[in-house]
Design a protein around this motif. Structure first.
Motif, PDB file in Angstrom:
ATOM      1  N   ASP A   1       0.953  -1.108   0.078  1.00  0.00           N
ATOM      2  CA  ASP A   1      -0.077  -0.150   0.013  1.00  0.00           C
ATOM      3  C   ASP A   1       1.012   1.413   0.111  1.00  0.00           C
ATOM      4  O   ASP A   1       0.325   2.339  -0.413  1.00  0.00           O
ATOM      5  CB  ASP A   1      -0.690   0.149   1.064  1.00  0.00           C
ATOM      6  N   ASN A   2       2.078   1.092   0.550  1.00  0.00           N
ATOM      7  CA  ASN A   2       2.819   2.424   0.543  1.00  0.00           C
ATOM      8  C   ASN A   2       4.173   2.466  -0.370  1.00  0.00           C
ATOM      9  O   ASN A   2       5.022   2.981  -0.139  1.00  0.00           O
ATOM     10  CB  ASN A   2       3.463   2.308   2.132  1.00  0.00           C
ATOM     11  N   ARG A   3       3.773   1.840  -1.410  1.00  0.00           N
ATOM     12  CA  ARG A   3       4.770   1.950  -2.388  1.00  0.00           C
ATOM     13  C   ARG A   3       3.931   2.091  -3.835  1.00  0.00           C
ATOM     14  O   ARG A   3       2.648   1.484  -4.028  1.00  0.00           O
ATOM     15  CB  ARG A   3       5.551   0.697  -2.991  1.00  0.00           C
ATOM     16  N   GLU A   4       4.240   3.189  -4.562  1.00  0.00           N
ATOM     17  CA  GLU A   4       3.401   3.851  -5.746  1.00  0.00           C
ATOM     18  C   GLU A   4       3.598   2.788  -6.929  1.00  0.00           C
ATOM     19  O   GLU A   4       2.714   2.595  -7.548  1.00  0.00           O
ATOM     20  CB  GLU A   4       3.906   5.021  -5.881  1.00  0.00           C
ATOM     21  N   PHE A   5       4.800   2.274  -6.937  1.00  0.00           N
ATOM     22  CA  PHE A   5       5.136   1.252  -8.221  1.00  0.00           C
ATOM     23  C   PHE A   5       4.419   0.049  -8.028  1.00  0.00           C
ATOM     24  O   PHE A   5       4.037  -0.277  -6.970  1.00  0.00           O
ATOM     25  CB  PHE A   5       6.619   1.070  -8.412  1.00  0.00           C
ATOM     26  N   THR A   6       4.325  -0.585  -9.240  1.00  0.00           N
ATOM     27  CA  THR A   6       3.444  -2.021  -9.412  1.00  0.00           C
ATOM     28  C   THR A   6       4.278  -3.070 -10.077  1.00  0.00           C
ATOM     29  O   THR A   6       3.670  -4.242 -10.144  1.00  0.00           O
ATOM     30  CB  THR A   6       2.159  -1.744 -10.216  1.00  0.00           C
ATOM     31  N   ASN A   7       5.226  -2.773 -10.335  1.00  0.00           N
ATOM     32  CA  ASN A   7       6.085  -3.672 -11.167  1.00  0.00           C
ATOM     33  C   ASN A   7       7.304  -4.227 -10.308  1.00  0.00           C
ATOM     34  O   ASN A   7       8.254  -3.491  -9.687  1.00  0.00           O
ATOM     35  CB  ASN A   7       6.666  -3.071 -12.565  1.00  0.00           C
ATOM     36  N   TYR A   8       7.343  -5.704 -10.335  1.00  0.00           N
ATOM     37  CA  TYR A   8       8.580  -6.233  -9.414  1.00  0.00           C
ATOM     38  C   TYR A   8       9.126  -7.423 -10.463  1.00  0.00           C
ATOM     39  O   TYR A   8       8.430  -8.282 -10.727  1.00  0.00           O
ATOM     40  CB  TYR A   8       7.890  -7.019  -8.056  1.00  0.00           C
ATOM     41  N   ASN A   9      10.416  -7.538 -10.162  1.00  0.00           N
ATOM     42  CA  ASN A   9      11.148  -8.699 -10.935  1.00  0.00           C
ATOM     43  C   ASN A   9      11.374  -9.839  -9.814  1.00  0.00           C
ATOM     44  O   ASN A   9      11.821 -10.844 -10.129  1.00  0.00           O
ATOM     45  CB  ASN A   9      12.542  -8.368 -11.557  1.00  0.00           C
ATOM     46  N   ALA A  10      11.150  -9.404  -8.423  1.00  0.00           N
ATOM     47  CA  ALA A  10      11.377 -10.715  -7.240  1.00  0.00           C
ATOM     48  C   ALA A  10      10.842  -9.953  -6.270  1.00  0.00           C
ATOM     49  O   ALA A  10      10.596  -8.788  -6.024  1.00  0.00           O
ATOM     50  CB  ALA A  10      12.890 -10.820  -7.274  1.00  0.00           C
ATOM     51  N   LEU A  11      10.292 -10.848  -5.260  1.00  0.00           N
ATOM     52  CA  LEU A  11       9.813 -10.480  -4.107  1.00  0.00           C
ATOM     53  C   LEU A  11      10.246 -11.752  -2.862  1.00  0.00           C
ATOM     54  O   LEU A  11      10.897 -12.761  -3.433  1.00  0.00           O
ATOM     55  CB  LEU A  11       8.274 -10.760  -3.993  1.00  0.00           C
ATOM     56  N   VAL A  12      10.394 -11.465  -1.841  1.00  0.00           N
ATOM     57  CA  VAL A  12      10.622 -12.253  -1.001  1.00  0.00           C
ATOM     58  C   VAL A  12       9.697 -12.876   0.208  1.00  0.00           C
ATOM     59  O   VAL A  12       8.717 -11.967   0.465  1.00  0.00           O
ATOM     60  CB  VAL A  12      11.790 -11.620  -0.033  1.00  0.00           C
ATOM     61  N   LEU A  13       9.588 -13.916   0.457  1.00  0.00           N
ATOM     62  CA  LEU A  13       8.615 -14.317   1.552  1.00  0.00           C
ATOM     63  C   LEU A  13       9.476 -14.771   2.607  1.00  0.00           C
ATOM     64  O   LEU A  13      10.147 -15.745   2.739  1.00  0.00           O
ATOM     65  CB  LEU A  13       8.103 -15.740   1.020  1.00  0.00           C
ATOM     66  N   ARG A  14       9.619 -13.811   3.569  1.00  0.00           N
ATOM     67  CA  ARG A  14      10.321 -13.920   4.518  1.00  0.00           C
ATOM     68  C   ARG A  14       9.850 -14.430   5.949  1.00  0.00           C
ATOM     69  O   ARG A  14       8.799 -14.226   6.420  1.00  0.00           O
ATOM     70  CB  ARG A  14      10.986 -12.346   4.767  1.00  0.00           C
ATOM     71  N   ALA A  15      10.419 -15.357   6.383  1.00  0.00           N
ATOM     72  CA  ALA A  15      10.078 -16.307   7.767  1.00  0.00           C
ATOM     73  C   ALA A  15      10.507 -15.578   8.929  1.00  0.00           C
ATOM     74  O   ALA A  15      10.218 -16.187  10.180  1.00  0.00           O
ATOM     75  CB  ALA A  15      10.698 -17.601   7.533  1.00  0.00           C
ATOM     76  N   SER A  16      11.145 -14.500   8.852  1.00  0.00           N
ATOM     77  CA  SER A  16      11.763 -13.695  10.171  1.00  0.00           C
ATOM     78  C   SER A  16      12.823 -14.116  10.818  1.00  0.00           C
ATOM     79  O   SER A  16      13.349 -13.685  11.968  1.00  0.00           O
ATOM     80  CB  SER A  16      10.343 -13.525  10.972  1.00  0.00           C
ATOM     81  N   GLY A  17      13.558 -15.013  10.114  1.00  0.00           N
ATOM     82  CA  GLY A  17      14.980 -15.102  10.593  1.00  0.00           C
ATOM     83  C   GLY A  17      15.017 -15.569  12.104  1.00  0.00           C
ATOM     84  O   GLY A  17      14.402 -16.640  12.721  1.00  0.00           O
ATOM     85  N   GLN A  18      15.932 -14.897  12.902  1.00  0.00           N
ATOM     86  CA  GLN A  18      16.124 -15.118  14.395  1.00  0.00           C
ATOM     87  C   GLN A  18      14.783 -14.834  15.194  1.00  0.00           C
ATOM     88  O   GLN A  18      14.603 -15.339  16.388  1.00  0.00           O
ATOM     89  CB  GLN A  18      17.310 -14.281  14.859  1.00  0.00           C
TER      90      GLN A  18
END
Length: 430
Positions: free
Chosen positions: A135-152
């Motif tokens: 919602d807080n990004r104006e752009f709509t094009n992505y070449n990659a995304l991360v599904l982050r598990a929250s690490g430590q």
């Protein structure tokens, strides 16, 4: 030849085959059945062998020789497999796209709950994802995304990094990754709470700064791959103390406000992974280095009293003191930078990291994640009862943090650098 009926969450993949004809593209549809989630849902599907197979699976331990954190395992390889990703915003399908999938992260690859990166390439389907993910990004094009598990933080709050970086993001001071909490399913199996994050690469900088990816130079850690950055460090070491001419030379090549805000953010959150550094410049901007604030899962853990010194220690910072502090120590030899640092400290303590603001953000996230926490821990850590204590630990850290930093700034080791009066120090804090 007849309707299909699903009584539980299922991924359906279908292909049309005709005699003397090429098969159609594979179509994929996920059915999330009676799960009752309060978060958006991502369904990731792929050939099970590509994910979990002993020899081919990117999630599997596999036959590789392993050491601590299972280095050498399949999930340490940079393997990419074909997959399909679907996002549901509430009950509404948001996107459905063929993509590549990899295991993502550093030492967190050794944890049972792993992170993923999704790669949008034309060899799978569309060359990029066209959807307003955040919602807080104006752009709509992505070449990659991360599904982050929250690490430590995966067995603690699940949102520490998103809280910390979002506070800097909303001030617009540093580049940070946007976040979107989701529940992940893999091949129809519940996989727990994740955060969709932007992937930090040249495209990340290009979209944030409206420049071309080819204009971006992105460095990590000590920046050893950046010849001109290394030359800058050699210049600082050769000078010892920066006079006005030398200080101008250095600040023509870095953004000193960005660097100050980055240091203050690391100091405030007491990040024990301070060597995990990324910074960038673009030839289509002013060519100055600027810093990215990310991966703070090890922050807000303890009200450590020496974080200013930790980040400027001439012997190095981060794990094993292996990360150079040449830049900050060179800059600190000039009065203009010391003055700027104190000005930015006052601004950040009263705005970005104000106690009231940080506590409100923690409460906001806690309310959002709480309905999904129990099932996540039943999946990954049965018997886990620490979530509420860990959230309270973040609150307690926040309530005492400014006083701890103020005490260190007042101490002889740090104040010998700045020469501040008690009144000047008081003015820096709430």
């Amino acid at each position: 030849t007849a309707p299909l009926s699903f009584s539980k969450t299922t991924v359906l993949r279908a292909v049309a085959i005709g005699e003397d004809a090429l098969p159609s593209p594979v179509l994929t549809a996920s059915y999330i059945v009676n799960e009752g989630h309060t978060m958006d849902v991502i369904s990731l599907s792929a050939d099970p062998d590509d994910l979990f197979g002993y020899r081919n699976g990117i999630y599997a331990l596999g036959p590789g020789k392993t050491t601590w954190a299972y280095e050498g395992a399949n999930f340490w390889q940079r393997w990419e497999r074909a997959a399909h990703a679907e996002l549901f915003a509430g009950d509404t399908p948001a996107f459905s796209v063929d993509c590549g999938v990899r295991i993502f992260g550093g030492m967190s690859r050794g944890y049972e709950k792993k992170s993923f990166s999704l790669r949008f390439r034309d060899c799978y389907g569309p060359g990029e994802l066209d959807y307003k993910v955040f919602d807080n990004r104006e752009f709509t094009n992505y070449n990659a995304l991360v599904l982050r598990a929250s690490g430590q933080d995966r067995l603690r709050t699940l949102f520490k990094d998103a809280v910390i970086t979002s506070l800097a993001d909303s001030e617009g001071l540093l580049e940070v990754q946007a976040y979107r909490p989701v529940v992940l399913y893999i091949n129809g199996e519940y996989w727990g709470v994740y955060n969709i994050r932007e992937k930090i690469d040249e495209h990340f900088i290009a979209t944030h700064q409206n420049v071309s990816p080819g204009s971006v130079e992105l460095l990590t850690g000590n920046g050893v791959s950046g010849a001109e950055y290394q030359e800058l460090l050699r210049y600082i070491r050769s000078k010892g103390t920066l006079n006005d001419e030398a200080y101008a030379y250095v600040t023509d090549r870095i953004d000193p406000v960005s660097f100050c805000d980055y240091l203050i953010a690391e100091i405030y959150c007491a990040n024990n992974d301070a060597g995990n550094i990324r910074f960038y410049r673009s030839s289509e901007m002013d060519g100055k280095w600027r810093w990215i604030f990310y991966d703070t899962d090890q922050g807000f853990d303890s009200n450590l009293a020496d974080r200013i010194w930790y980040n400027i220690n001439p012997n190095g910072t981060g794990a094993g003191g292996n990360f150079s502090t040449t830049l900050v120590n060179g800059l600190l030899t000039h009065a203009d930078f010391r003055r700027l640092f104190i000005e930015r400290l006052e601004y950040n303590m009263k705005n970005t990291w104000s106690t009231e603001r940080v506590l409100a953000r923690i409460d906001e996230f806690a309310a959002r994640y709480e309905p999904e926490v129990k099932r996540n821990f039943e999946r990954w850590d049965p018997g886990n009862r620490v979530w509420e204590q860990e959230v309270q630990r973040m609150r307690n850290f926040t309530k005492g943090r400014q006083a701890v930093i103020k005490k260190e700034l007042s101490g002889s080791r740090i104040n010998s650098l700045f020469g501040l009066s008690a009144e000047e120090i008081d003015r820096c804090f709430e």
